[in-house]
Design a protein around this motif. Structure first.
Motif, PDB file in Angstrom:
ATOM      1  N   ALA A   5      15.927 -23.007 -17.689  1.00  0.00           N
ATOM      2  CA  ALA A   5      15.602 -21.633 -18.065  1.00  0.00           C
ATOM      3  C   ALA A   5      16.751 -20.704 -17.676  1.00  0.00           C
ATOM      4  O   ALA A   5      17.348 -20.858 -16.617  1.00  0.00           O
ATOM      5  N   PHE A   6      17.032 -19.760 -18.523  1.00  0.00           N
ATOM      6  CA  PHE A   6      18.008 -18.731 -18.192  1.00  0.00           C
ATOM      7  C   PHE A   6      17.474 -17.859 -17.058  1.00  0.00           C
ATOM      8  O   PHE A   6      18.202 -17.485 -16.145  1.00  0.00           O
ATOM      9  N   PHE A   7      16.174 -17.531 -17.131  1.00  0.00           N
ATOM     10  CA  PHE A   7      15.492 -16.809 -16.061  1.00  0.00           C
ATOM     11  C   PHE A   7      14.642 -17.826 -15.301  1.00  0.00           C
ATOM     12  O   PHE A   7      13.595 -18.233 -15.784  1.00  0.00           O
ATOM     13  N   PRO A   8      15.053 -18.256 -14.105  1.00  0.00           N
ATOM     14  CA  PRO A   8      14.270 -19.255 -13.377  1.00  0.00           C
ATOM     15  C   PRO A   8      12.941 -18.720 -12.854  1.00  0.00           C
ATOM     16  O   PRO A   8      12.010 -19.478 -12.607  1.00  0.00           O
ATOM     17  N   GLU A   9      12.863 -17.416 -12.701  1.00  0.00           N
ATOM     18  CA  GLU A   9      11.604 -16.790 -12.290  1.00  0.00           C
ATOM     19  C   GLU A   9      11.525 -15.404 -12.908  1.00  0.00           C
ATOM     20  O   GLU A   9      12.535 -14.794 -13.242  1.00  0.00           O
ATOM     21  N   VAL A  10      10.305 -14.950 -13.056  1.00  0.00           N
ATOM     22  CA  VAL A  10      10.059 -13.613 -13.592  1.00  0.00           C
ATOM     23  C   VAL A  10       9.191 -12.884 -12.580  1.00  0.00           C
ATOM     24  O   VAL A  10       8.123 -13.382 -12.204  1.00  0.00           O
ATOM     25  N   ALA A  11       9.631 -11.725 -12.108  1.00  0.00           N
ATOM     26  CA  ALA A  11       8.859 -10.914 -11.167  1.00  0.00           C
ATOM     27  C   ALA A  11       8.469  -9.614 -11.863  1.00  0.00           C
ATOM     28  O   ALA A  11       9.339  -8.887 -12.345  1.00  0.00           O
ATOM     29  N   ILE A  12       7.187  -9.359 -11.907  1.00  0.00           N
ATOM     30  CA  ILE A  12       6.659  -8.157 -12.545  1.00  0.00           C
ATOM     31  C   ILE A  12       5.976  -7.319 -11.470  1.00  0.00           C
ATOM     32  O   ILE A  12       5.077  -7.797 -10.777  1.00  0.00           O
ATOM     33  N   THR A  13       6.406  -6.073 -11.336  1.00  0.00           N
ATOM     34  CA  THR A  13       5.823  -5.159 -10.357  1.00  0.00           C
ATOM     35  C   THR A  13       5.202  -3.992 -11.100  1.00  0.00           C
ATOM     36  O   THR A  13       5.801  -3.438 -12.020  1.00  0.00           O
ATOM     37  N   PHE A  14       3.982  -3.624 -10.707  1.00  0.00           N
ATOM     38  CA  PHE A  14       3.292  -2.522 -11.374  1.00  0.00           C
ATOM     39  C   PHE A  14       2.373  -1.794 -10.401  1.00  0.00           C
ATOM     40  O   PHE A  14       1.982  -2.338  -9.364  1.00  0.00           O
ATOM     41  N   ALA A  15       2.061  -0.557 -10.746  1.00  0.00           N
ATOM     42  CA  ALA A  15       1.188   0.286  -9.924  1.00  0.00           C
ATOM     43  C   ALA A  15      -0.268   0.071 -10.345  1.00  0.00           C
ATOM     44  O   ALA A  15      -0.548  -0.174 -11.521  1.00  0.00           O
TER      45      ALA A  15
ATOM     46  N   SER B 134       0.824  -1.215   0.000  1.00  0.00           N
ATOM     47  CA  SER B 134       0.000   0.000   0.000  1.00  0.00           C
ATOM     48  C   SER B 134       0.852   1.257   0.000  1.00  0.00           C
ATOM     49  O   SER B 134       0.541   2.216   0.684  1.00  0.00           O
ATOM     50  N   GLY B 135       1.914   1.257  -0.782  1.00  0.00           N
ATOM     51  CA  GLY B 135       2.784   2.425  -0.896  1.00  0.00           C
ATOM     52  C   GLY B 135       4.222   2.003  -1.109  1.00  0.00           C
ATOM     53  O   GLY B 135       4.598   0.859  -0.839  1.00  0.00           O
ATOM     54  N   LEU B 136       5.044   2.941  -1.591  1.00  0.00           N
ATOM     55  CA  LEU B 136       6.436   2.625  -1.895  1.00  0.00           C
ATOM     56  C   LEU B 136       7.219   2.123  -0.696  1.00  0.00           C
ATOM     57  O   LEU B 136       8.104   1.286  -0.830  1.00  0.00           O
ATOM     58  N   ASP B 137       6.927   2.627   0.494  1.00  0.00           N
ATOM     59  CA  ASP B 137       7.665   2.237   1.689  1.00  0.00           C
ATOM     60  C   ASP B 137       7.017   1.099   2.461  1.00  0.00           C
ATOM     61  O   ASP B 137       7.560   0.642   3.467  1.00  0.00           O
ATOM     62  N   ALA B 138       5.870   0.631   2.005  1.00  0.00           N
ATOM     63  CA  ALA B 138       5.142  -0.435   2.705  1.00  0.00           C
ATOM     64  C   ALA B 138       5.773  -1.793   2.413  1.00  0.00           C
ATOM     65  O   ALA B 138       6.432  -1.985   1.390  1.00  0.00           O
ATOM     66  N   GLU B 139       5.567  -2.718   3.307  1.00  0.00           N
ATOM     67  CA  GLU B 139       6.043  -4.097   3.133  1.00  0.00           C
ATOM     68  C   GLU B 139       5.134  -4.837   2.158  1.00  0.00           C
ATOM     69  O   GLU B 139       3.926  -4.596   2.104  1.00  0.00           O
ATOM     70  N   TRP B 140       5.718  -5.763   1.395  1.00  0.00           N
ATOM     71  CA  TRP B 140       4.934  -6.622   0.526  1.00  0.00           C
ATOM     72  C   TRP B 140       4.161  -7.619   1.370  1.00  0.00           C
ATOM     73  O   TRP B 140       4.697  -8.172   2.330  1.00  0.00           O
TER      74      TRP B 140
ATOM     75  N   PRO C  37      -5.894 -14.314  -6.010  1.00  0.00           N
ATOM     76  CA  PRO C  37      -6.592 -13.709  -4.873  1.00  0.00           C
ATOM     77  C   PRO C  37      -6.974 -12.246  -5.133  1.00  0.00           C
ATOM     78  O   PRO C  37      -6.332 -11.556  -5.931  1.00  0.00           O
ATOM     79  N   ALA C  38      -8.011 -11.805  -4.452  1.00  0.00           N
ATOM     80  CA  ALA C  38      -8.441 -10.404  -4.545  1.00  0.00           C
ATOM     81  C   ALA C  38      -7.406  -9.507  -3.874  1.00  0.00           C
ATOM     82  O   ALA C  38      -6.724  -9.915  -2.925  1.00  0.00           O
ATOM     83  N   LEU C  39      -7.294  -8.284  -4.375  1.00  0.00           N
ATOM     84  CA  LEU C  39      -6.388  -7.310  -3.780  1.00  0.00           C
ATOM     85  C   LEU C  39      -7.072  -6.620  -2.612  1.00  0.00           C
ATOM     86  O   LEU C  39      -8.254  -6.275  -2.692  1.00  0.00           O
ATOM     87  N   PRO C  40      -6.344  -6.379  -1.521  1.00  0.00           N
ATOM     88  CA  PRO C  40      -6.940  -5.670  -0.392  1.00  0.00           C
ATOM     89  C   PRO C  40      -7.138  -4.186  -0.711  1.00  0.00           C
ATOM     90  O   PRO C  40      -6.448  -3.617  -1.561  1.00  0.00           O
ATOM     91  N   GLU C  41      -8.060  -3.588  -0.023  1.00  0.00           N
ATOM     92  CA  GLU C  41      -8.287  -2.152  -0.152  1.00  0.00           C
ATOM     93  C   GLU C  41      -6.998  -1.413   0.193  1.00  0.00           C
ATOM     94  O   GLU C  41      -6.267  -1.799   1.095  1.00  0.00           O
ATOM     95  N   GLY C  42      -6.682  -0.365  -0.545  1.00  0.00           N
ATOM     96  CA  GLY C  42      -5.488   0.425  -0.298  1.00  0.00           C
ATOM     97  C   GLY C  42      -4.266  -0.033  -1.075  1.00  0.00           C
ATOM     98  O   GLY C  42      -3.194   0.565  -0.963  1.00  0.00           O
ATOM     99  N   THR C  43      -4.398  -1.080  -1.878  1.00  0.00           N
ATOM    100  CA  THR C  43      -3.261  -1.568  -2.666  1.00  0.00           C
ATOM    101  C   THR C  43      -2.858  -0.528  -3.704  1.00  0.00           C
ATOM    102  O   THR C  43      -3.699  -0.008  -4.428  1.00  0.00           O
ATOM    103  N   THR C  44      -1.569  -0.222  -3.757  1.00  0.00           N
ATOM    104  CA  THR C  44      -1.052   0.707  -4.765  1.00  0.00           C
ATOM    105  C   THR C  44      -0.061   0.046  -5.714  1.00  0.00           C
ATOM    106  O   THR C  44       0.175   0.543  -6.807  1.00  0.00           O
ATOM    107  N   HIS C  45       0.544  -1.066  -5.260  1.00  0.00           N
ATOM    108  CA  HIS C  45       1.523  -1.785  -6.073  1.00  0.00           C
ATOM    109  C   HIS C  45       1.255  -3.279  -5.977  1.00  0.00           C
ATOM    110  O   HIS C  45       0.907  -3.786  -4.907  1.00  0.00           O
ATOM    111  N   VAL C  46       1.467  -3.964  -7.096  1.00  0.00           N
ATOM    112  CA  VAL C  46       1.246  -5.404  -7.172  1.00  0.00           C
ATOM    113  C   VAL C  46       2.495  -6.053  -7.745  1.00  0.00           C
ATOM    114  O   VAL C  46       3.155  -5.485  -8.614  1.00  0.00           O
ATOM    115  N   ARG C  47       2.795  -7.243  -7.260  1.00  0.00           N
ATOM    116  CA  ARG C  47       3.903  -8.024  -7.809  1.00  0.00           C
ATOM    117  C   ARG C  47       3.397  -9.416  -8.165  1.00  0.00           C
ATOM    118  O   ARG C  47       2.793 -10.098  -7.333  1.00  0.00           O
TER     119      ARG C  47
END
Length: 129
Positions: free
Chosen positions: A95-105, A33-39, A57-67
């Protein structure tokens, strides 16, 4: 489903090396729920035969960033094992990339469809519809 106070997320994966959906890829969803918040880990699912993950799963109220974390190593290891039956060994790992993490607002009230275009040595994502 998004509401006035929450956003929603969906995804699918296309394996561009074979031109087919990527089935059985585990995906986990986290939100903050913000740049300084914990995931906060919200849970996850896996792609179906169409490469879609319809039950994130559904996103909680106040979510600003998703990964979204895509565990692609197991998928490519399986594909490589299948290919090795008919071809010489090409590389040592799945795989060259064993995992892919995508973060977006995100913005409340919006739906975000984030497809992953995947191949053994690269990937691309975009905001779909």
């Amino acid at each position: 489903m998004s509401t006035d106070t929450t956003a929603s997320v969906s995804t699918h994966i296309l394996d561009t090396s074979i031109g087919r959906p990527a089935e059985g890829v585990a995906i986990t969803l986290a939100a903050r729920s913000g740049l300084d918040a914990e995931w906060i880990a919200l849970g996850g699912s896996a792609t179906d035969a169409d490469g879609r993950c319809k039950d994130l799963p559904a996103l909680p109220e106040g979510t600003t960033h998703v990964r979204l974390d895509f565990e692609v190593e197991t998928y490519f290891s399986k594909k490589q094992a299948e290919a090795q039956q008919d071809a010489p060994r090409v590389r040592d790992s799945g795989a060259f990339f064993p995992e892919v993490a995508i973060t977006f607002a995100v913005t409340p009230g919006e739906h975000y469809h984030v497809p992953l275009l995947l191949n053994p040595f690269g990937y691309s994502v975009y905001r779909g519809s």
